[in-house]
Design a protein around this motif. Structure first.
Motif, short mmCIF file in Angstrom:
data_model
loop_
_atom_site.label_atom_id
_atom_site.label_comp_id
_atom_site.label_asym_id
_atom_site.label_seq_id
_atom_site.Cartn_x
_atom_site.Cartn_y
_atom_site.Cartn_z
N PRO A 20 90.63 3.27 -6.64
CA PRO A 20 89.32 3.90 -6.31
C PRO A 20 89.51 5.20 -5.76
O PRO A 20 90.50 5.49 -4.96
CB PRO A 20 88.88 2.92 -5.48
N LYS A 21 88.52 6.32 -5.91
CA LYS A 21 88.64 7.38 -5.34
C LYS A 21 88.86 7.63 -3.72
O LYS A 21 89.44 8.57 -3.19
CB LYS A 21 87.48 8.26 -5.70
N VAL A 22 88.37 6.50 -3.25
CA VAL A 22 88.68 6.71 -1.75
C VAL A 22 90.04 6.88 -1.09
O VAL A 22 90.21 7.42 -0.14
CB VAL A 22 87.95 5.42 -1.16
N PHE A 23 90.86 6.61 -2.11
CA PHE A 23 92.38 6.67 -1.52
C PHE A 23 92.82 8.10 -1.87
O PHE A 23 93.96 8.36 -1.05
CB PHE A 23 93.37 5.80 -2.38
N SER A 24 92.03 9.06 -2.28
CA SER A 24 92.41 10.44 -2.64
C SER A 24 91.61 11.52 -1.63
O SER A 24 91.70 12.34 -2.11
CB SER A 24 92.55 10.75 -3.82
N ILE A 25 90.75 10.79 -0.95
CA ILE A 25 89.86 11.87 -0.19
C ILE A 25 90.70 12.33 1.07
O ILE A 25 91.27 11.43 1.83
CB ILE A 25 88.60 11.22 0.20
N THR A 26 90.65 13.56 1.37
CA THR A 26 91.58 14.13 2.43
C THR A 26 90.39 14.44 3.56
O THR A 26 89.30 15.05 3.21
CB THR A 26 92.36 15.07 1.86
#
Length: 459
Positions: A336-342
């Motif tokens: 899921p995209k939450v893992f690549s939010i900086t």
């Protein structure tokens, strides 16, 4: 149906690297310290004495040298491929590029288990050292808060707390957290140097006789036992996008940390087996024990403090590596995209860091790691094998790809690395194979239920 073995394009991968949003801040010195921090931990505190007592005697130094030679084969492969593909992901991205998406996904899934279980195990060990240190000051933590439910306790509270502390530090960003890690590793090196210097005055050469009491077979058995003391240098490759001049600095960090760690192990073993007869070293805290034998209790206490600080660096390196693996998988649509939010200020994957930290803390605090420890060993050996195989494939498919370092005698050395890994994997307990098979099945289920549908390759 889309091809499960569709590969990630190297040109697009390098273009993605050029478009990264944060500025790299890690140099060769930082990478070398990270590697030392990840490798020098429970191995130097525990395996040195136990292996000398049970397997090799004073000739345990040859066991460490043999293990280092075997690890160096994988390290050379890591040095080449990380300098050619300087992106987050380590063996995940190397396998994705050379063998296809489903292989890459399962390698990423494997790496997550390696790093999180290793962090949890070290956090659990840190808890024991921390409690021993408190007892030296007349304080103690209730046993129920040091023991997992499976063994009659409530939780391992110190293990949970130190994991959250490291997680918070990592969430502040690479530039800030690397300073803390460098300080921890320098303290660790100074503590080991103190042991070597203080202990050398009490070395008695007669304790080195017989030097090889268990023969060559004992040395080889010892090499298999201490091989796992070197695991951790591979975490360096996971930090590739945070590295300045990765073509130069990644090979220096990987190979340099392995060489320095080998020298440290040899010196510690020589001093330790020279201070007391090897037969007395079958204890979990051999460094402190031999100092107490020669009535250097004050130095032994300092060594205990150093162990508390030094093990934090191991948790740091493995948690850092886990967040970068899941970040890379998320960026490719496999998680899921939450893992690549900086974070806007830190540039670090903040949500990813806290999710990884909470999972690691849960394992450390509530799960008995005795049956899971070999899972990390199985995953690490499979990782070494796949990286070695990726070097051979990439030499064929991307002959003109710039490489900051090249493995000599390809494909011979990578094949030797693969063979050694297969030998050690074959000798792991059957229950380890069972646990690992269950983990891979879970990863396969995640792939077909989520990753296959959301992969950026599908787009």
């Amino acid at each position: 149906m889309r091809n499960l073995f569709q590969k990630k394009d190297v040109a697009q991968l390098l273009a993605q690297y050029q478009k990264r949003k944060h500025n790299p801040s890690m140099g060769a010195f930082d990478l070398t310290l990270m590697g030392i921090g990840a490798v020098i931990g429970t191995g130097v505190m525990v395996l040195t004495g136990i292996t000398a007592a049970q397997d090799a005697g004073p000739a345990v130094i040859f066991s460490f040298i043999l293990a280092a030679v075997a690890c160096s084969l994988a390290a050379l492969c890591y040095a080449e491929i990380s300098s050619a593909l300087p992106v987050y992901g380590s063996a995940y991205i190397y396998s994705y590029t050379t063998m296809g998406e489903i292989v890459g996904h399962l390698m990423g899934w494997t790496l997550l288990s390696v790093y999180m279980v290793t962090s949890s195990a070290v956090a659990s060990g840190w808890s024991s050292y921390f409690n021993n240190l408190l007892e030296g000051f007349g304080l103690s933590i209730p046993k129920q808060l040091l023991t997992t439910p499976e063994h009659g306790g409530i939780m391992n509270l110190p293990a949970i707390m130190i994991t959250f502390v490291i997680t918070w530090i990592l969430s502040q960003g690479t530039k800030e957290s690397k300073k803390f890690n460098n300080a921890m590793v320098i303290v660790k090196i100074l503590i080991v140097a103190l042991f070597i210097i203080a202990g050398s005055f009490y070395v008695k050469p007669e304790n080195w006789q017989p030097f090889m009491p268990f023969g060559a077979e004992g040395v080889i058995t010892g090499a298999a036992a201490v091989f796992f003391a070197y695991l951790g240098f591979d975490a360096i490759s996971a930090s590739a996008e945070d590295v300045k001049n990765p073509q130069r600095n990644l090979p220096i960090g990987i190979i340099g940390s392995l060489v320095i760690c080998t020298m440290i192990y040899i010196l510690v073993c020589l001093v330790m087996t020279g201070m007391v007869p090897y037969s007395q070293l079958n204890v979990p805290e051999a460094m402190s024990y031999v100092l107490q034998v020669v009535n250097q209790n004050a130095v032994a206490e300092i060594i205990s403090v150093g162990a508390v600080i030094g093990l934090m660096a191991v948790i740091f390196a493995n948690t850092f590596a886990a967040t970068r693996i899941s970040f890379a998988m998320s960026r490719d649509g496999l998680l899921p995209k939450v893992f690549s939010i900086t974070g806007k200020k830190s540039g670090a994957p903040v949500w990813n860091t806290w999710i990884t930290g909470m999972l690691t803390a849960f394992i450390a605090g509530f799960v008995d790691l005795k049956n899971l420890s070999d899972l990390a060993n199985m995953g690490a050996l499979l990782t070494f094998l796949m990286v070695s195989l990726s070097v051979i494939i990439l030499r064929k498919t991307e002959k003109n790809l710039p490489r900051g370092f090249k493995v000599p005698f390809v494909p011979l050395l990578p094949i030797l690395s693969i063979g050694f890994c297969l030998f050690l994997i074959a000798n792991l307990p059957m229950k380890t194979w069972l646990y690992f098979s269950v983990w891979l099945l879970a990863g396969t289920a995640v792939y077909f239920s989520y990753s296959y549908k959301h992969s950026t390759l599908k787009q």
